[in-house]
Design a protein around this motif. Structure first.
Motif, PDB file in Angstrom:
ATOM      1  N   GLU A 181     -16.877 -34.678  39.311  1.00 11.56           N
ATOM      2  CA  GLU A 181     -18.128 -34.017  38.927  1.00 11.56           C
ATOM      3  C   GLU A 181     -18.984 -35.102  38.298  1.00 11.56           C
ATOM      4  O   GLU A 181     -18.746 -35.501  37.155  1.00 11.56           O
ATOM      5  N   GLY A 182     -19.925 -35.581  39.088  1.00 16.37           N
ATOM      6  CA  GLY A 182     -20.711 -36.732  38.630  1.00 16.37           C
ATOM      7  C   GLY A 182     -19.801 -37.933  38.535  1.00 16.37           C
ATOM      8  O   GLY A 182     -19.169 -38.340  39.494  1.00 16.37           O
ATOM      9  N   LYS A 183     -19.717 -38.511  37.317  1.00 21.60           N
ATOM     10  CA  LYS A 183     -18.846 -39.672  37.117  1.00 21.60           C
ATOM     11  C   LYS A 183     -17.494 -39.284  36.534  1.00 21.60           C
ATOM     12  O   LYS A 183     -16.642 -40.134  36.333  1.00 21.60           O
ATOM     13  N   LYS A 184     -17.311 -37.997  36.248  1.00 17.49           N
ATOM     14  CA  LYS A 184     -16.062 -37.527  35.643  1.00 17.49           C
ATOM     15  C   LYS A 184     -15.026 -37.160  36.700  1.00 17.49           C
ATOM     16  O   LYS A 184     -15.342 -36.520  37.691  1.00 17.49           O
ATOM     17  N   ASN A 185     -13.809 -37.606  36.441  1.00 14.37           N
ATOM     18  CA  ASN A 185     -12.677 -37.179  37.273  1.00 14.37           C
ATOM     19  C   ASN A 185     -12.146 -35.888  36.666  1.00 14.37           C
ATOM     20  O   ASN A 185     -11.825 -35.833  35.474  1.00 14.37           O
ATOM     21  N   MET A 186     -12.047 -34.867  37.489  1.00 16.51           N
ATOM     22  CA  MET A 186     -11.592 -33.566  37.024  1.00 16.51           C
ATOM     23  C   MET A 186     -10.269 -33.238  37.706  1.00 16.51           C
ATOM     24  O   MET A 186      -9.964 -33.737  38.785  1.00 16.51           O
ATOM     25  N   LYS A 187      -9.501 -32.364  37.066  1.00 16.71           N
ATOM     26  CA  LYS A 187      -8.310 -31.860  37.729  1.00 16.71           C
ATOM     27  C   LYS A 187      -8.047 -30.430  37.280  1.00 16.71           C
ATOM     28  O   LYS A 187      -8.459 -30.008  36.207  1.00 16.71           O
ATOM     29  N   GLY A 188      -7.402 -29.716  38.161  1.00 16.75           N
ATOM     30  CA  GLY A 188      -7.091 -28.316  37.908  1.00 16.75           C
ATOM     31  C   GLY A 188      -5.995 -27.881  38.861  1.00 16.75           C
ATOM     32  O   GLY A 188      -5.372 -28.699  39.529  1.00 16.75           O
ATOM     33  N   THR A 189      -5.757 -26.592  38.894  1.00 21.46           N
ATOM     34  CA  THR A 189      -4.732 -26.070  39.795  1.00 21.46           C
ATOM     35  C   THR A 189      -5.320 -24.968  40.663  1.00 21.46           C
ATOM     36  O   THR A 189      -6.287 -24.318  40.291  1.00 21.46           O
ATOM     37  N   VAL A 190      -4.713 -24.806  41.802  1.00 24.66           N
ATOM     38  CA  VAL A 190      -5.080 -23.750  42.723  1.00 24.66           C
ATOM     39  C   VAL A 190      -3.786 -23.151  43.263  1.00 24.66           C
ATOM     40  O   VAL A 190      -2.812 -23.865  43.479  1.00 24.66           O
TER      41      VAL A 190
END
Length: 158
Positions: free
Chosen positions: A130-139
């Motif tokens: 998201e933009g310059k941010k690395n994001m993580k989550g679960t699905v």
């Protein structure tokens, strides 16, 4: 054929109350006188159960001479590295990490969260930017059994 005879004997053994939750994974005959029998149980396959099934089969092999006088019989549970074959095997593995190869060729890795009559639910970690941010989550992904080509429990040593 010997494998059908062994399967019939196993089905007979599974009628006994202490073996009622057992089921056959695979029977392999190699080289004419070597027989490998993989059995599992909904409550887990202990050494004693394998040993008693082995002695039961040995008695019939010796009496009937199906493999000759000298043979090798191995009765064991399928190791953790063997792919799961039946829906009932997944239930004991809820909460474990799986590698699932789909019939379409894609591979998914995640934690087994649920088992339904026709499918499993696999929770995967995903990453995105998201933009310059690395994001993580679960699905959570529902995977029908008919789409699973191979599923193995991943062993973690951490």
């Amino acid at each position: 054929m010997i494998t059908e005879k062994i399967e019939a004997l196993l089905q007979e053994k599974y009628q006994e109350p202490e073996f009622a939750d057992c089921f056959t994974i695979e029977i392999k005959q190699e080289g004419g006188n070597r027989l490998e029998v993989f059995v599992d149980s909904d409550s887990g396959m202990q050494f004693e159960k394998c040993q008693r099934i082995s002695r039961f089969l040995e008695a019939h092999l010796d009496t009937n001479g199906w493999l000759g006088e000298v043979y090798t019989l191995e009765v064991s549970s399928p190791g953790i590295e063997r792919p799961l074959k039946f829906a009932r095997q997944y239930l004991r593995n809820i909460g474990r990490t799986f590698e699932v190869r789909l019939s379409a060729g894609e591979t998914k890795t995640g934690v087994l969260k649920a088992v339904n009559p026709e499918s499993i639910v696999l929770e995967e970690e995903i990453k995105w930017k998201e933009g310059k941010k690395n994001m993580k989550g679960t699905v959570q992904t529902v995977i029908p059994f008919e789409h699973i080509a191979k599923a193995i429990v991943k062993i973690s040593f951490s």
